[in-house]
Design a protein around this motif. Structure first.
Motif, PDB file in Angstrom:
ATOM      1  N   ALA A 178     -11.790   1.694  -7.242  1.00  0.00           N
ATOM      2  CA  ALA A 178     -12.130   0.906  -6.057  1.00  0.00           C
ATOM      3  C   ALA A 178     -11.024  -0.113  -5.816  1.00  0.00           C
ATOM      4  CB  ALA A 178     -13.475   0.198  -6.238  1.00  0.00           C
ATOM      5  N   SER A 179     -10.899  -0.526  -4.563  1.00  0.00           N
ATOM      6  CA  SER A 179      -9.890  -1.526  -4.217  1.00  0.00           C
ATOM      7  C   SER A 179     -10.285  -2.245  -2.945  1.00  0.00           C
ATOM      8  CB  SER A 179      -8.523  -0.866  -4.012  1.00  0.00           C
ATOM      9  OG  SER A 179      -7.569  -1.799  -3.514  1.00  0.00           O
ATOM     10  N   PRO A 180     -10.041  -3.556  -2.862  1.00  0.00           N
ATOM     11  CA  PRO A 180     -10.155  -4.220  -1.556  1.00  0.00           C
ATOM     12  C   PRO A 180      -9.153  -3.607  -0.583  1.00  0.00           C
ATOM     13  CG  PRO A 180     -10.016  -5.824  -3.338  1.00  0.00           C
ATOM     14  CD  PRO A 180      -9.684  -4.504  -3.937  1.00  0.00           C
ATOM     15  N   MET A 181      -9.460  -3.631   0.670  1.00  0.00           N
ATOM     16  CA  MET A 181      -8.587  -3.035   1.679  1.00  0.00           C
ATOM     17  C   MET A 181      -7.314  -3.862   1.897  1.00  0.00           C
ATOM     18  SD  MET A 181      -8.366  -0.483   3.766  1.00  0.00           S
ATOM     19  CE  MET A 181      -6.841  -0.207   4.646  1.00  0.00           C
ATOM     20  N   GLU A 182      -7.433  -5.180   1.825  1.00  0.00           N
ATOM     21  CA  GLU A 182      -6.315  -6.047   2.197  1.00  0.00           C
ATOM     22  C   GLU A 182      -5.030  -5.750   1.428  1.00  0.00           C
ATOM     23  OE1 GLU A 182      -5.135 -10.784   2.515  1.00  0.00           O
ATOM     24  OE2 GLU A 182      -7.154 -10.198   1.919  1.00  0.00           O
ATOM     25  N   PRO A 183      -5.055  -5.693   0.070  1.00  0.00           N
ATOM     26  CA  PRO A 183      -3.793  -5.414  -0.627  1.00  0.00           C
ATOM     27  C   PRO A 183      -3.263  -4.013  -0.343  1.00  0.00           C
ATOM     28  CG  PRO A 183      -5.634  -5.501  -2.173  1.00  0.00           C
ATOM     29  CD  PRO A 183      -6.138  -6.010  -0.871  1.00  0.00           C
ATOM     30  N   MET A 184      -4.143  -3.069  -0.070  1.00  0.00           N
ATOM     31  CA  MET A 184      -3.698  -1.717   0.259  1.00  0.00           C
ATOM     32  C   MET A 184      -2.974  -1.707   1.601  1.00  0.00           C
ATOM     33  SD  MET A 184      -3.764   1.242  -1.120  1.00  0.00           S
ATOM     34  CE  MET A 184      -3.263   2.894  -0.595  1.00  0.00           C
ATOM     35  N   TYR A 185      -3.511  -2.419   2.570  1.00  0.00           N
ATOM     36  CA  TYR A 185      -2.862  -2.487   3.879  1.00  0.00           C
ATOM     37  C   TYR A 185      -1.540  -3.248   3.785  1.00  0.00           C
ATOM     38  CZ  TYR A 185      -2.230  -3.040   8.894  1.00  0.00           C
ATOM     39  OH  TYR A 185      -1.713  -3.005  10.171  1.00  0.00           O
ATOM     40  N   ARG A 186      -1.523  -4.289   2.938  1.00  0.00           N
ATOM     41  CA  ARG A 186      -0.289  -5.057   2.746  1.00  0.00           C
ATOM     42  C   ARG A 186       0.790  -4.172   2.127  1.00  0.00           C
ATOM     43  NH1 ARG A 186      -2.532  -9.425   0.425  1.00  0.00           N
ATOM     44  NH2 ARG A 186      -2.054  -8.763  -1.694  1.00  0.00           N
ATOM     45  N   TRP A 187       0.397  -3.335   1.159  1.00  0.00           N
ATOM     46  CA  TRP A 187       1.347  -2.392   0.555  1.00  0.00           C
ATOM     47  C   TRP A 187       1.895  -1.432   1.606  1.00  0.00           C
ATOM     48  CZ3 TRP A 187       0.287   2.953   0.396  1.00  0.00           C
ATOM     49  CH2 TRP A 187       1.243   3.723  -0.263  1.00  0.00           C
ATOM     50  N   ALA A 188       1.035  -0.970   2.492  1.00  0.00           N
ATOM     51  CA  ALA A 188       1.435   0.022   3.479  1.00  0.00           C
ATOM     52  C   ALA A 188       2.277  -0.562   4.602  1.00  0.00           C
ATOM     53  CB  ALA A 188       0.190   0.707   4.067  1.00  0.00           C
ATOM     54  N   PHE A 189       1.965  -1.806   5.062  1.00  0.00           N
ATOM     55  CA  PHE A 189       2.579  -2.334   6.270  1.00  0.00           C
ATOM     56  C   PHE A 189       3.125  -3.748   6.113  1.00  0.00           C
ATOM     57  CE2 PHE A 189      -0.418   0.887   7.756  1.00  0.00           C
ATOM     58  CZ  PHE A 189       0.387   1.631   8.606  1.00  0.00           C
ATOM     59  N   GLY A 190       3.188  -4.249   4.883  1.00  0.00           N
ATOM     60  CA  GLY A 190       3.624  -5.626   4.681  1.00  0.00           C
ATOM     61  C   GLY A 190       5.041  -5.904   5.129  1.00  0.00           C
ATOM     62  N   MET A 191       5.870  -4.855   5.218  1.00  0.00           N
ATOM     63  CA  MET A 191       7.255  -5.057   5.653  1.00  0.00           C
ATOM     64  C   MET A 191       7.380  -5.352   7.143  1.00  0.00           C
ATOM     65  SD  MET A 191       6.222  -1.768   5.635  1.00  0.00           S
ATOM     66  CE  MET A 191       6.535  -1.259   3.959  1.00  0.00           C
TER      67      MET A 191
END
Length: 400
Positions: A178-191
């Motif tokens: 399981a994972s919170p969505m926020e860090p996953m989205y940051r990994w994907a689009f943080g740049m």
């Protein structure tokens, strides 16, 4: 090589998803006696589903399914009891005064054999899945994954909830994550900090484009209908002069940069050629989608015009630094540019990391690798950053 990843919508695309699952699972000895040429179940028929499909030259090579929670629950719930985790998250958000959580799951991953060891394919699928979750407003992700791929999810910061569980009838060991969505989205689009507004406007409408170094993304004088944002790798923007073999390199773009945006406005020929200088991952925005979304809300169009005007201003600054800047000025400019596109460390958001090699950085700044190492070494001695052959980690503010 080039790969396009999209949300499967047409009958053919969905058929490709189901048949690719069957092909891959049959290769592993699963489901052959249960399905007849295509793997499809109840969770493919619900409204809250997105099947992603990757094509290489129109041949389907990979797929993954994303489901949003509903009265039926999630596919992952059939392999593991997530109720304890669900209750824990719900209570934590209630105490914090937040809305109830919205869960989603990712599964039905199938990658054709020759592509299984190419991590960028799996990474592209996950990034697109993160965009779908963001569009839905998902707060937490659940998944049951094969033990052989568990290390990937652990490196992404997902939480393992239990020891391996054997799935009845298949003899496969799975692990619940399981994972919170926020860090996953940051990994994907943080740049894409500078393009966050654009990403939010078009969430769920992207395609993903993966290309090898040397691939021509578009050519000068071609009529284009797409804009591109770089998530990884680098792209050379070049202009050819009529009646001459001379080619002028206008820019070297990296992670977080956007190019081809004028094609969103009109159908005029491209003013330059774009070539991937190394293996590169791109987010693609289509002009028809751009105008469809813009026409839905006049304020959205105003916001998008503001974003594009800022992009053009940034392109002018980039042209000036290439044309007139000294080596030191270019090094300082691109150090700050890389920093702005770096991704916060999940364990400490004050630390920013960029997966950029020394060779990529030197190439972008039009200096030698030795010059780049000396410059970054000076900043490292000041405690502003640290660097290795493949990564730059930032601690301080922008370079003056």
């Amino acid at each position: 090589m080039s790969i396009r990843i999209k949300v499967a919508k047409t009958d053919k695309e969905l058929s490709d998803v189901y048949h690719l699952r069957y092909q891959v699972y049959q290769d592993h000895g699963h489901f052959a006696d249960k399905y007849d040429g295509a793997v499809v179940d109840l969770y493919d028929a619900v409204p809250s589903v997105a099947n992603l499909i990757a094509y290489s030259n129109d041949v389907p090579v990979a797929t993954i399914r994303v489901n949003r929670d509903s009265e039926l629950g999630l596919p992952a719930d059939h392999a593991f009891d997530f109720s304890g985790y669900r209750q824990k998250v719900t209570e934590e958000r209630r105490v914090a005064g937040l809305d109830a959580p919205l869960f989603a799951s990712a599964g039905m991953l199938a990658i054709a054999e020759e592509w299984r060891n190419r991590r960028y394919v799996f990474g592209g699928l996950l990034r697109m899945a993160a965009d779908i979750g963001h569009m839905w407003g998902v707060t937490h992700i659940l998944a049951t994954v094969n033990v052989t791929t568990a290390g990937i999810y652990e490196r992404l910061g997902w939480h393992r909830l239990a020891d391996p569980v054997v799935v009845g009838g298949l003899g496969v060991e799975i692990l619940p994550f399981a994972s919170p969505m926020e860090p996953m989205y940051r990994w994907a689009f943080g740049m894409f900090k500078d393009q966050k507004g654009l990403l939010d406007q078009f969430s769920g409408c992207f395609q993903w484009y993966l290309v090898d170094g040397g691939t021509e993304i578009f050519r000068q004088e071609d009529v284009g209908d797409e804009a591109f944002l770089i998530t990884k790798g680098s792209v050379d923007i070049m202009r050819h002069h009529d009646g001459s073999d001379r080619t002028l390199r206008l820019a070297k773009l990296g992670a977080g940069d956007m190019f081809g945006e004028l094609s969103l406005i009109d159908s005029s020929p491209r003013s330059a050629t774009a070539v991937a200088s190394r293996n590169t991952e791109l987010v693609v925005i289509n002009r028809d989608v751009f105008w469809q979304k813009s026409n839905e809300d006049p304020q959205r169009l105003k916001d998008l015009m503001q974003i594009l005007s800022e992009r053009l201003r940034d392109a002018n600054n980039l042209g000036m630094i290439y044309a007139c800047g000294s080596d030191d000025e270019r090094l300082a400019y691109f150090t700050n540019r890389v920093r702005r596109g770096a991704i916060p460390d999940p364990r400490d958001p004050e630390i920013l990391k960029s997966r950029m090699s020394i060779e990529e950085f030197a190439d972008m700044a039009l200096v030698t690798v030795e010059q780049a190492e000396r410059y970054l070494g000076h900043l490292q001695n000041q405690g502003i950053l640290e660097f290795t052959a493949r990564q730059i980690t930032f601690f301080g503010g922008e370079t003056k």
